[in-house]
Design a protein around this motif. Structure first.
Motif, PDB file in Angstrom:
ATOM      1  N   UNK B 130     -69.577  30.361  55.986  1.00  0.00           N
ATOM      2  CA  UNK B 130     -70.423  30.577  54.717  1.00  0.00           C
ATOM      3  C   UNK B 130     -69.864  30.532  53.891  1.00  0.00           C
ATOM      4  N   UNK B 131     -69.257  31.413  53.859  1.00  0.00           N
ATOM      5  CA  UNK B 131     -68.639  32.322  52.391  1.00  0.00           C
ATOM      6  C   UNK B 131     -68.069  31.054  51.855  1.00  0.00           C
ATOM      7  N   UNK B 139     -73.982  30.093  52.465  1.00  0.00           N
ATOM      8  CA  UNK B 139     -73.571  31.820  51.728  1.00  0.00           C
ATOM      9  C   UNK B 139     -74.687  33.051  52.401  1.00  0.00           C
ATOM     10  N   UNK B 140     -76.017  32.603  51.742  1.00  0.00           N
ATOM     11  CA  UNK B 140     -77.663  32.993  52.079  1.00  0.00           C
ATOM     12  C   UNK B 140     -77.415  32.707  54.215  1.00  0.00           C
ATOM     13  N   UNK B 146     -74.355  38.216  59.766  1.00  0.00           N
ATOM     14  CA  UNK B 146     -73.826  39.382  59.800  1.00  0.00           C
ATOM     15  C   UNK B 146     -74.995  40.541  59.717  1.00  0.00           C
ATOM     16  N   UNK B 147     -76.248  40.485  58.855  1.00  0.00           N
ATOM     17  CA  UNK B 147     -77.156  41.457  59.447  1.00  0.00           C
ATOM     18  C   UNK B 147     -77.575  40.942  60.966  1.00  0.00           C
ATOM     19  N   UNK B 148     -77.526  40.037  60.889  1.00  0.00           N
ATOM     20  CA  UNK B 148     -78.477  39.550  62.644  1.00  0.00           C
ATOM     21  C   UNK B 148     -77.616  39.980  63.567  1.00  0.00           C
ATOM     22  N   UNK B 149     -76.113  39.898  63.750  1.00  0.00           N
ATOM     23  CA  UNK B 149     -75.501  40.525  64.535  1.00  0.00           C
ATOM     24  C   UNK B 149     -74.827  42.064  64.756  1.00  0.00           C
ATOM     25  N   UNK B 150     -75.237  42.813  63.303  1.00  0.00           N
ATOM     26  CA  UNK B 150     -74.907  44.012  63.635  1.00  0.00           C
ATOM     27  C   UNK B 150     -76.265  44.604  64.857  1.00  0.00           C
ATOM     28  N   UNK B 151     -77.446  44.079  63.978  1.00  0.00           N
ATOM     29  CA  UNK B 151     -79.145  44.655  64.571  1.00  0.00           C
ATOM     30  C   UNK B 151     -79.307  44.316  66.056  1.00  0.00           C
ATOM     31  N   UNK B 214     -79.107  29.029  60.858  1.00  0.00           N
ATOM     32  CA  UNK B 214     -78.608  27.402  60.690  1.00  0.00           C
ATOM     33  C   UNK B 214     -79.601  26.987  60.290  1.00  0.00           C
ATOM     34  N   UNK B 215     -80.981  27.327  60.489  1.00  0.00           N
ATOM     35  CA  UNK B 215     -82.705  27.125  60.046  1.00  0.00           C
ATOM     36  C   UNK B 215     -82.553  25.998  58.950  1.00  0.00           C
ATOM     37  N   UNK B 216     -82.496  24.764  59.753  1.00  0.00           N
ATOM     38  CA  UNK B 216     -81.954  22.948  59.086  1.00  0.00           C
ATOM     39  C   UNK B 216     -82.980  23.463  57.817  1.00  0.00           C
ATOM     40  N   UNK B 217     -84.482  23.949  58.331  1.00  0.00           N
ATOM     41  CA  UNK B 217     -86.429  23.298  57.283  1.00  0.00           C
ATOM     42  C   UNK B 217     -85.369  24.039  56.148  1.00  0.00           C
ATOM     43  N   UNK B 218     -85.114  25.346  55.553  1.00  0.00           N
ATOM     44  CA  UNK B 218     -85.144  26.071  55.065  1.00  0.00           C
ATOM     45  C   UNK B 218     -83.519  26.540  54.715  1.00  0.00           C
ATOM     46  N   UNK B 219     -82.475  26.075  55.115  1.00  0.00           N
ATOM     47  CA  UNK B 219     -80.872  26.165  54.693  1.00  0.00           C
ATOM     48  C   UNK B 219     -80.973  24.502  54.506  1.00  0.00           C
TER      49      UNK B 219
END
Lengths: 174, 332
Positions: B130-131, B139-140, B146-151, B214-219
């Motif tokens: 992504x980066x 990028x989003x 990364x936030x999801x993995x940590x939580x 992944x969120x096709x509809x927003x990203x």
């Protein structure tokens, strides 16, 4: 023979990657080299037959902490190419002296241990007394919760204090 | 020489091929099951009932043009799909398909921790991909990943500690043997842990309802927006290989691995004529089906709901479950 060859190969790679971490032009590249560096250090632990420490190294450092590094690096410097920039408050002399001191200390330790010869650390004399003969995970747990109980608890208190401190600093109006 | 080099290499070759073939058919299975859930037929044109679609998809992906965006970071853009696929395949080296050494590549005494740690490396592919794309949506997506993995990793790891307490070992083979001794699959002793690990597994593999990266509809596809052709398909392979890994882990830890149902009931011993690995693969398929079923059923979580679920619900439940398990272990 094979083991010594592997060790020197790994050591060279680890040191080379460590240099690349600080010379890489982009911060994200630095972090990637750091991950590979941590993975190779884990291989070093496996060669010392410390599988538990190796796996924890990958899980905590390569898998957890560096993800946070990446998170921060990506948030802070999004697209800026690294420009030539020198911090006016940079303390070059102090840095050199401190770096030299650490280097001298490392050399001192290496020289001292090569003079004294190697000693085998067998878990504070517990060695074969532990009820768990096989598997170093059980032995590690046994030693941590018997002979090293107080240092272990102190270290966890330290981490707790750091965590609470971070939350207090981040949330001023708690 | 033969035992230490040739046999393991052969096993690795067979296993890798099996996994990759399974992945291509898993994609077909997903399309078919979702189609049936929505009263459609799914792929029908290639081969009878569309079975050969599983071969047509990879061929199409390989033949497509491989585009690297001009402003992308070339090094990381190339590295990211590899970093995503390799851990997903490495994990299979400790998965035991049956009781004797023919059915696994290695039995290490920290097997479960090995799986957790290697799967946590896999997220670098998503974050770096992504980066490196140098584009807004990817990028989003990588920040979300990364936030999801940590939580989720904290909740899953905490939960697995209570399973380790129940089994008394970290070795995957040891865990299955412990279930044989206790006569009960751990899924029935630790039902809360099973639910937590399954939810965490869905979040770690970026499956609906947790497919925020992944969120096709927003990203517009998230981290793989800028990827095409073979590199895109590497991400795809990694995602599906990870689903198989999570299903295998759930089966090993909670549903007796290669054991038949009621492993200690002698009256059912006629079931032993079915080979152990068939039980294992059959159970994996059951959980793959549940993964697809959930995707067809549930809508996507909102991003803040997802973080709140991880930190405020799953982690406290995991800690409570761990304490209860410890108390039960001491009392019983």
């Amino acid at each position: 023979m094979v083991e010594a060859f592997m060790f020197y190969l790994l050591a060279t790679l680890i040191l080379g990657l460590a240099v690349m971490v600080i010379t890489a032009r982009s911060a994200v590249h630095s972090v990637v080299f750091l991950v590979v560096n941590f993975l190779l250090v884990a291989v070093l632990y496996v060669m010392l037959s410390a599988e538990f420490v190796a796996v924890i190294q990958v899980l905590v450092y390569a898998g957890g902490i560096v993800v946070l590094y990446l998170f921060v690096v990506m948030l802070v410097n999004l697209k800026r190419e690294p420009e030539q920039y020198t911090d006016p408050r940079r303390l070059g002399v102090l840095g050199t002296v401190l770096g030299g001191a650490v280097l001298a200390q490392l050399v001192g330790i290496a020289v001292y241990s090569s003079i004294r010869g190697s000693t085998v650390v067998d878990g504070a004399g517990l060695g074969s007394d532990t009820p768990f003969a096989v598997g170093n995970t059980e032995q590690l747990g046994w030693v941590l919760y018997t002979s090293y109980l107080i240092p272990f608890e102190l270290a966890s208190m330290l981490l707790l204090v750091a965590m609470i401190g971070a939350i207090v600093l981040a949330k001023q109006n708690l | 020489m033969v035992d230490t080099v040739v046999v393991p290499l052969l096993k690795i070759a067979v296993l890798l091929n099996a996994v990759l073939v399974a992945v291509t058919f898993l994609v077909l299975m997903e399309r078919k099951v979702i189609a049936w859930a929505q009263s459609r037929l799914g792929p029908m044109r290639v081969g009878p009932y569309g079975i050969l679609q599983a071969l047509a998809d990879p061929i199409k992906l390989i033949l497509k043009e491989d585009i690297t965006p001009v402003k992308a970071d070339k090094f990381l853009f190339t590295l990211a799909p590899i970093m995503s696929l390799v851990p997903a395949l490495v994990v299979f080296s400790v998965v035991p398909f049956g009781p004797d050494s023919l059915y696994y590549i290695s039995d290490i005494n920290v097997g479960l921790l090995f799986i957790i740690s290697v799967t946590s490396i896999g997220v670098y592919g998503i974050i770096l991909g992504g980066w490196a794309s140098n584009s807004k949506y990817p990028l989003l997506a990588s920040l979300r990943a990364s936030a999801q993995l940590i939580s989720y990793e904290i909740a899953v790891t905490m939960t697995l500690v209570s399973v380790i307490l129940t089994a008394g070992t970290l070795s995957l083979i040891g865990i299955v043997e412990a279930q044989q001794e206790s006569g009960l699959w751990f899924g029935f002793i630790q039902p809360v842990a099973f639910v937590l690990v399954f939810i965490g597994g869905m979040a770690e593999t970026n499956r609906l309802p947790f497919d925020m990266p992944e969120a096709e509809t927003e990203l517009t596809g998230g981290f793989h927006t800028e990827y095409s052709g073979m590199r895109f398909s590497l991400f795809f392979l990694a995602e599906y290989a990870n689903i198989i890994v999570i299903s295998a882990v759930v089966v090993i830890i909670f549903f007796g691995g290669w054991l038949r149902p009621f492993p200690n009931v002698a009256a059912l011993s006629f079931l032993d004529i079915i080979p152990a690995w068939t039980w294992f693969i059959g159970k994996i398929f059951f959980f793959l089906y549940i993964f697809i079923w959930i995707r067809a059923t549930l809508p996507r979580y909102r991003y803040d709901q997802l973080m709140a679920l991880g930190w405020k619900v799953l982690i406290p439940i995991a800690i409570g479950n761990l304490v209860l398990t410890g108390v039960a272990k001491v009392v019983l």
